[in-house]
Design a protein around this motif. Structure first.
Motif, PDB file in Angstrom:
ATOM      1  N   ASP A   1       0.984  -1.154   0.102  1.00  0.00           N
ATOM      2  CA  ASP A   1      -0.094  -0.130   0.066  1.00  0.00           C
ATOM      3  C   ASP A   1       0.910   1.083   0.023  1.00  0.00           C
ATOM      4  OD1 ASP A   1      -1.625   2.086   0.622  1.00  0.00           O
ATOM      5  OD2 ASP A   1      -2.514   1.200   2.181  1.00  0.00           O
ATOM      6  N   THR A   2       0.704   1.987  -1.120  1.00  0.00           N
ATOM      7  CA  THR A   2       1.868   3.159  -1.240  1.00  0.00           C
ATOM      8  C   THR A   2       1.335   4.150  -0.126  1.00  0.00           C
ATOM      9  OG1 THR A   2       0.099   4.031  -2.979  1.00  0.00           O
ATOM     10  CG2 THR A   2       2.114   2.758  -3.602  1.00  0.00           C
ATOM     11  N   ASP A   3       0.245   4.288   0.340  1.00  0.00           N
ATOM     12  CA  ASP A   3      -0.089   4.982   1.548  1.00  0.00           C
ATOM     13  C   ASP A   3       0.581   4.923   2.858  1.00  0.00           C
ATOM     14  OD1 ASP A   3      -1.561   7.068  -0.108  1.00  0.00           O
ATOM     15  OD2 ASP A   3      -3.413   5.716   0.184  1.00  0.00           O
ATOM     16  N   TYR A   4       1.091   3.430   2.871  1.00  0.00           N
ATOM     17  CA  TYR A   4       1.571   3.021   4.245  1.00  0.00           C
ATOM     18  C   TYR A   4       2.939   3.682   4.239  1.00  0.00           C
ATOM     19  CZ  TYR A   4       1.316  -0.042   8.157  1.00  0.00           C
ATOM     20  OH  TYR A   4       1.260  -0.872   9.420  1.00  0.00           O
ATOM     21  N   PRO A   5       3.453   4.460   5.203  1.00  0.00           N
ATOM     22  CA  PRO A   5       4.594   4.985   5.378  1.00  0.00           C
ATOM     23  C   PRO A   5       5.646   3.932   5.670  1.00  0.00           C
ATOM     24  CG  PRO A   5       3.025   5.935   7.178  1.00  0.00           C
ATOM     25  CD  PRO A   5       2.331   4.716   6.562  1.00  0.00           C
ATOM     26  N   THR A   6       6.668   4.458   4.898  1.00  0.00           N
ATOM     27  CA  THR A   6       7.904   3.442   5.050  1.00  0.00           C
ATOM     28  C   THR A   6       8.474   3.354   6.351  1.00  0.00           C
ATOM     29  OG1 THR A   6       8.386   3.971   2.476  1.00  0.00           O
ATOM     30  CG2 THR A   6      10.112   2.765   3.878  1.00  0.00           C
ATOM     31  N   ARG A   7       8.439   4.572   7.004  1.00  0.00           N
ATOM     32  CA  ARG A   7       8.936   4.496   8.272  1.00  0.00           C
ATOM     33  C   ARG A   7       8.262   3.723   9.194  1.00  0.00           C
ATOM     34  NH1 ARG A   7       7.822   8.797  13.392  1.00  0.00           N
ATOM     35  NH2 ARG A   7       8.808   7.589  14.979  1.00  0.00           N
ATOM     36  N   ALA A   8       6.801   3.389   9.027  1.00  0.00           N
ATOM     37  CA  ALA A   8       5.937   2.592   9.913  1.00  0.00           C
ATOM     38  C   ALA A   8       6.590   1.086   9.480  1.00  0.00           C
ATOM     39  CB  ALA A   8       4.538   2.493   9.589  1.00  0.00           C
ATOM     40  N   VAL A   9       6.776   0.786   8.219  1.00  0.00           N
ATOM     41  CA  VAL A   9       7.562  -0.357   7.753  1.00  0.00           C
ATOM     42  C   VAL A   9       8.728  -0.788   8.561  1.00  0.00           C
ATOM     43  CG1 VAL A   9       8.188  -1.877   5.872  1.00  0.00           C
ATOM     44  CG2 VAL A   9       6.269  -0.155   5.491  1.00  0.00           C
TER      45      VAL A   9
ATOM     46  N   CYS B   1      16.990   1.505   7.822  1.00  0.00           N
ATOM     47  CA  CYS B   1      17.150   2.772   6.766  1.00  0.00           C
ATOM     48  C   CYS B   1      15.797   2.387   6.061  1.00  0.00           C
ATOM     49  CB  CYS B   1      18.226   2.772   6.001  1.00  0.00           C
ATOM     50  SG  CYS B   1      18.496   1.550   4.809  1.00  0.00           S
ATOM     51  N   ASP B   2      15.405   3.518   5.387  1.00  0.00           N
ATOM     52  CA  ASP B   2      14.386   3.921   4.712  1.00  0.00           C
ATOM     53  C   ASP B   2      14.742   4.249   3.263  1.00  0.00           C
ATOM     54  OD1 ASP B   2      11.974   4.991   3.317  1.00  0.00           O
ATOM     55  OD2 ASP B   2      11.236   6.480   4.963  1.00  0.00           O
ATOM     56  N   LEU B   3      14.300   3.319   2.268  1.00  0.00           N
ATOM     57  CA  LEU B   3      14.882   3.533   0.982  1.00  0.00           C
ATOM     58  C   LEU B   3      13.719   4.194   0.017  1.00  0.00           C
ATOM     59  CD1 LEU B   3      16.874   0.169   0.247  1.00  0.00           C
ATOM     60  CD2 LEU B   3      17.692   2.241   1.342  1.00  0.00           C
ATOM     61  N   GLY B   4      12.582   4.728   0.843  1.00  0.00           N
ATOM     62  CA  GLY B   4      11.583   5.140  -0.171  1.00  0.00           C
ATOM     63  C   GLY B   4      10.400   4.336  -0.150  1.00  0.00           C
ATOM     64  N   ASP B   5      10.407   3.078  -0.903  1.00  0.00           N
ATOM     65  CA  ASP B   5       9.303   2.218  -0.991  1.00  0.00           C
ATOM     66  C   ASP B   5       9.625   1.115  -0.406  1.00  0.00           C
ATOM     67  OD1 ASP B   5      11.356   1.290  -2.485  1.00  0.00           O
ATOM     68  OD2 ASP B   5      10.094   0.812  -4.284  1.00  0.00           O
ATOM     69  N   GLU B   6      10.814   0.725   0.384  1.00  0.00           N
ATOM     70  CA  GLU B   6      10.948  -0.365   1.138  1.00  0.00           C
ATOM     71  C   GLU B   6      12.031   0.022   2.448  1.00  0.00           C
ATOM     72  OE1 GLU B   6      14.178  -3.181  -0.608  1.00  0.00           O
ATOM     73  OE2 GLU B   6      13.213  -2.133  -2.262  1.00  0.00           O
ATOM     74  N   ALA B   7      11.974  -0.876   3.391  1.00  0.00           N
ATOM     75  CA  ALA B   7      12.917  -0.764   4.554  1.00  0.00           C
ATOM     76  C   ALA B   7      13.873  -1.832   4.484  1.00  0.00           C
ATOM     77  CB  ALA B   7      12.235  -0.769   5.788  1.00  0.00           C
ATOM     78  N   VAL B   8      15.141  -1.418   5.179  1.00  0.00           N
ATOM     79  CA  VAL B   8      16.236  -2.395   5.184  1.00  0.00           C
ATOM     80  C   VAL B   8      16.719  -2.260   6.526  1.00  0.00           C
ATOM     81  CG1 VAL B   8      18.417  -3.475   4.269  1.00  0.00           C
ATOM     82  CG2 VAL B   8      16.792  -2.491   2.686  1.00  0.00           C
ATOM     83  N   VAL B   9      16.810  -3.634   7.050  1.00  0.00           N
ATOM     84  CA  VAL B   9      17.368  -3.547   8.551  1.00  0.00           C
ATOM     85  C   VAL B   9      18.637  -4.508   8.416  1.00  0.00           C
ATOM     86  CG1 VAL B   9      17.188  -4.165  11.012  1.00  0.00           C
ATOM     87  CG2 VAL B   9      15.304  -3.101   9.430  1.00  0.00           C
ATOM     88  N   LEU B  10      19.707  -4.063   9.202  1.00  0.00           N
ATOM     89  CA  LEU B  10      21.102  -4.970   9.336  1.00  0.00           C
ATOM     90  C   LEU B  10      20.788  -5.460  10.872  1.00  0.00           C
ATOM     91  CD1 LEU B  10      23.628  -2.670   7.557  1.00  0.00           C
ATOM     92  CD2 LEU B  10      22.154  -4.588   6.539  1.00  0.00           C
TER      93      LEU B  10
END
Length: 519
Positions: free
Chosen positions: A311-319, A337-346
């Motif tokens: 859902d593009t309305d769902y904030p990536t920060r929330a992801v 980190c927030d990559l705009g349309d996805e989140a990546v976690v190390l």
């Protein structure tokens, strides 16, 4: 003059039968005594209406009478008990349904005494109300940057207006509460109603069936960074209370923006690092130094998590917050980190396998499922790295697994990559490898086209798209078949490949698929 001001005057003999706390802040602008079954045409906005309830013959009569009051935006209904004795439940129910404050008056106080007091003091009371809201507004503004934060602002609002409130940030976390803490269902009700909404103020029924007023907290760039939630229906509030809420929104916005700026500054290094891992442009030594700066021990295994909501309305920060909170545990270090349309976690300090990680996360996923509602969160989990040289591949693997994740439920995990197309297969490779493959095979053709102004690369693309059909390809290129044959021969000479074989056609096809990344 507020309803509370009238209740505080003991000589008026008024007492509350039903009202929400915030409703007692309503302005009373006048008064009227009426016992007609349908009194609407005699009333004005903000009136306090007094009645002996002679008209009260049952639920239908109460519905008619109270609906007329609501249509005129009457502030208060006062029911005397000399005739009716005890106020019927159906009158109480009608006032509750229509949002009308219901009071009663002592039998030894006349209606006329109440109306005379109101008419003689309403102007003074209105002036006092304006002064009060102005004082609260100034105090709220003075508190910006004092360290009290949003919590302090909500506390002042509660102390002045007895209204419970809380702040829901754009990551889905409740960061300030005054009054009863919202339940998971309360938060989910507000979250799912407001995401994607362009409305400036909404009344939401919370998880316990109570009305709550919600305002988006919007930055100057028209970006929502959270929501202010207050108990009750703001549409029945007095003007001075609404004025204070506007100031409260400003104060909370400033506090959230300061926190967001700090968080973005902290995440900037992580974002740059992850983007370099995606393009595979770091040496092991550089990756080791970056990990240390981020607080992760480079000598220990690292697991990479990639997450995305459909859902593009769902904030990536929330992801990002969802993935981090699901996988947080003692001894682990999570850098996201927030990559705009996805989140990546190390995830550093992980000793569990991907399957064990998921099993632990599922036990704490109820809150995230409530926020997701009907949406789906896809999460890809890489294998633990055995060396720093595997870190870029782990990022690519987690992202590829996330994209290929399929299954039922609000949260879908994937620990295996199952590419379903050649595009997905190519995406599993680091950018550097894809680019190098395409350039090495096509470089002779690109160089030839640049030097001679020819179109060998385009000819190759059209020829392969036509599955090697000579006439079809020639037609699409607007050339004679012999010209096409000459060009294909030139391509084979320059690359030392044979386009009559499937093996070389496949190599060229995949090389051309990397071109958008190269061009």
């Amino acid at each position: 003059m507020r309803v509370l001001d009238l209740l505080d005057r003991a000589e008026l003999g008024l007492s509350t039968v039903w009202a929400e706390p915030a409703m007692l802040e309503r302005d009373v602008k006048g008064s009227y005594i009426v016992d007609l079954p349908n009194p609407g045409k005699f009333l004005s906005e903000g009136d306090l209406v007094l009645t002996a309830a002679i008209w009260a013959t049952g639920p239908e009569s109460a519905e008619t009478y109270v609906s007329a009051l609501a249509a005129k935006h009457v502030a208060v209904l006062v029911v005397g008990t000399i005739i009716v004795g005890e106020i019927p439940d159906y009158i109480v129910a009608a006032c509750r349904a229509r949002g009308i404050v219901l009071l009663t008056v002592s039998q030894d106080v006349s209606f006329k005494a109440v109306t005379q007091y109101i008419e003689s003091t309403v102007a003074t009371a209105d002036s006092a109300g304006t002064s009060r809201s102005g004082n609260v507004t100034r105090t709220l503004l003075d508190g910006i940057g004092s360290g009290a934060g949003a919590q302090g602002a909500l506390r002042l609002f509660y102390e002045e207006f007895a209204t419970e409130s809380w702040v829901l940030e754009s990551g889905g976390a409740v960061s300030a509460v005054v009054g009863s803490a919202p339940s998971v269902d309360d938060v989910a009700a507000v979250w799912n109603r407001m995401l994607g909404s362009a409305e400036s103020a909404v009344v939401v029924v919370d998880g316990r069936g109570r009305p709550a007023s919600v305002w988006p907290i919007v930055t100057e760039t028209v970006r929502s960074i959270g929501y202010l939630v207050c108990a009750g229906d703001h549409r029945s509030w007095p003007t001075d209370l609404e004025r204070v809420v506007r100031t409260l929104l400003l104060v909370v916005r400033v506090e959230l923006e300061l926190a967001a700026n700090r968080r973005e500054a902290e995440q900037a290094q992580a974002t740059e690092f992850v983007q370099q891992l995606i393009t595979d442009t770091l040496s092991p030594g550089e990756a080791s130094a970056r990990l240390r700066l981020l607080g992760i021990d480079p000598l220990l295994p690292v697991t990479v998590i990639a997450a995305q909501v459909d859902d593009t309305d769902y904030p990536t920060r929330a992801v990002l917050d969802a993935a981090t909170s699901l996988l947080a545990a003692p001894g682990r270090v999570a850098i996201g980190c927030d990559l705009g349309d996805e989140a990546v976690v190390l995830l550093g300090g992980v000793t569990e396998t991907p399957e064990e990680l998921i099993a632990g996360a599922e036990s704490a996923a109820d809150r995230q499922r409530a926020l997701l509602g009907e949406r789906h969160l896809r999460i890809g989990v890489s294998e633990r790295t055995l060396s720093l040289s595997q870190l870029s591949s782990a990022v690519g693997s987690a992202r590829a697994r996330m994209r290929s994740a399929v299954g039922e439920g609000a949260i879908v995990w994937s620990t295996r990559s199952t590419p379903r197309s050649y595009e997905a297969l190519l995406e599993m490779l680091p950018d550097r490898v894809r680019v190098a493959f395409g350039r090495s095979l096509l470089a002779p053709l690109v160089d030839y086209d640049v030097r001679h102004g020819s179109e060998l690369v385009q000819t190759l693309r059209v020829f392969l798209d036509a599955s090697g059909a000579w006439q079809q390809a020639a037609t699409e290129l607007h050339v004679h078949v012999n010209t096409l044959r000459y060009r294909i021969g030139r391509i084979e000479d320059l690359t030392q490949r044979d386009l009559s074989t499937m093996r070389d056609r496949v190599d060229f096809f995949l090389a051309l698929a990397t071109q958008p990344l190269v061009e």
